[in-house]
Design a protein around this motif. Structure first.
Motif, PDB file in Angstrom:
ATOM      1  N   VAL A   1       0.851  -1.203   0.000  1.00  0.00           N
ATOM      2  CA  VAL A   1       0.000   0.000   0.000  1.00  0.00           C
ATOM      3  C   VAL A   1       0.878   1.242   0.000  1.00  0.00           C
ATOM      4  CG1 VAL A   1      -1.734   1.285   1.306  1.00  0.00           C
ATOM      5  CG2 VAL A   1      -1.880  -1.216   1.176  1.00  0.00           C
ATOM      6  N   LEU A   2       1.904   1.240   0.841  1.00  0.00           N
ATOM      7  CA  LEU A   2       2.818   2.376   0.904  1.00  0.00           C
ATOM      8  C   LEU A   2       3.539   2.580  -0.425  1.00  0.00           C
ATOM      9  CD1 LEU A   2       4.077   4.557   2.712  1.00  0.00           C
ATOM     10  CD2 LEU A   2       5.809   2.877   3.350  1.00  0.00           C
ATOM     11  N   GLN A   3       3.923   1.495  -1.077  1.00  0.00           N
ATOM     12  CA  GLN A   3       4.589   1.603  -2.380  1.00  0.00           C
ATOM     13  C   GLN A   3       3.655   2.223  -3.411  1.00  0.00           C
ATOM     14  OE1 GLN A   3       5.716  -2.504  -2.907  1.00  0.00           O
ATOM     15  NE2 GLN A   3       7.836  -2.098  -2.327  1.00  0.00           N
TER      16      GLN A   3
ATOM     17  N   THR B   1       2.084   6.890  -6.717  1.00  0.00           N
ATOM     18  CA  THR B   1       1.056   7.872  -7.078  1.00  0.00           C
ATOM     19  C   THR B   1       1.544   9.293  -6.826  1.00  0.00           C
ATOM     20  OG1 THR B   1      -0.670   6.266  -6.568  1.00  0.00           O
ATOM     21  CG2 THR B   1      -1.326   8.589  -6.649  1.00  0.00           C
ATOM     22  N   VAL B   2       2.183   9.510  -5.684  1.00  0.00           N
ATOM     23  CA  VAL B   2       2.688  10.852  -5.356  1.00  0.00           C
ATOM     24  C   VAL B   2       3.774  11.275  -6.344  1.00  0.00           C
ATOM     25  CG1 VAL B   2       4.003  12.147  -3.622  1.00  0.00           C
ATOM     26  CG2 VAL B   2       2.052  10.746  -2.920  1.00  0.00           C
ATOM     27  N   VAL B   3       4.676  10.368  -6.666  1.00  0.00           N
ATOM     28  CA  VAL B   3       5.758  10.694  -7.603  1.00  0.00           C
ATOM     29  C   VAL B   3       5.196  10.977  -8.991  1.00  0.00           C
ATOM     30  CG1 VAL B   3       7.779   9.746  -8.801  1.00  0.00           C
ATOM     31  CG2 VAL B   3       7.541   9.477  -6.329  1.00  0.00           C
TER      32      VAL B   3
ATOM     33  N   VAL C   1       3.710  15.025 -13.138  1.00  0.00           N
ATOM     34  CA  VAL C   1       2.721  15.660 -14.011  1.00  0.00           C
ATOM     35  C   VAL C   1       2.609  17.141 -13.685  1.00  0.00           C
ATOM     36  CG1 VAL C   1       0.249  15.746 -14.579  1.00  0.00           C
ATOM     37  CG2 VAL C   1       1.429  13.544 -14.477  1.00  0.00           C
ATOM     38  N   LEU C   2       2.566  17.467 -12.396  1.00  0.00           N
ATOM     39  CA  LEU C   2       2.476  18.880 -11.997  1.00  0.00           C
ATOM     40  C   LEU C   2       3.733  19.656 -12.418  1.00  0.00           C
ATOM     41  CD1 LEU C   2       0.911  18.608  -8.429  1.00  0.00           C
ATOM     42  CD2 LEU C   2      -0.157  19.531 -10.498  1.00  0.00           C
ATOM     43  N   ALA C   3       4.891  19.046 -12.288  1.00  0.00           N
ATOM     44  CA  ALA C   3       6.139  19.718 -12.704  1.00  0.00           C
ATOM     45  C   ALA C   3       6.157  19.953 -14.206  1.00  0.00           C
ATOM     46  CB  ALA C   3       7.342  18.884 -12.279  1.00  0.00           C
TER      47      ALA C   3
END
Length: 61
Positions: A38-40, A45-47, A52-54
């Motif tokens: 789950v943590l992976q 997802t965060v990365v 995408v935002l960058a």
């Protein structure tokens, strides 16, 4: 699993050739808590979202 077998074969060590890779990987994975996958997924997802935002910020700048 295939990459581990390939890496072991590349070494040419007969001792590595006798290792049951699926059993080895299963034993290694069983040593981790159940919440690790789950943590992976959260980390991936965060990365991905950050990338995408960058890219969006770069295009819009």
């Amino acid at each position: 699993m295939t990459s581990v077998r390939t890496a072991f074969a590349r070494k040419g060590d007969p001792m590595l050739g006798r290792i049951d890779v699926p059993a080895l990987l299963k034993a290694a994975e069983s040593g981790f808590p159940s919440w690790v996958p789950v943590l992976q997924n959260v980390r991936h997802t965060v990365v991905f979202a950050g990338s995408v935002l960058a890219l969006a910020a770069t295009v819009l700048a």
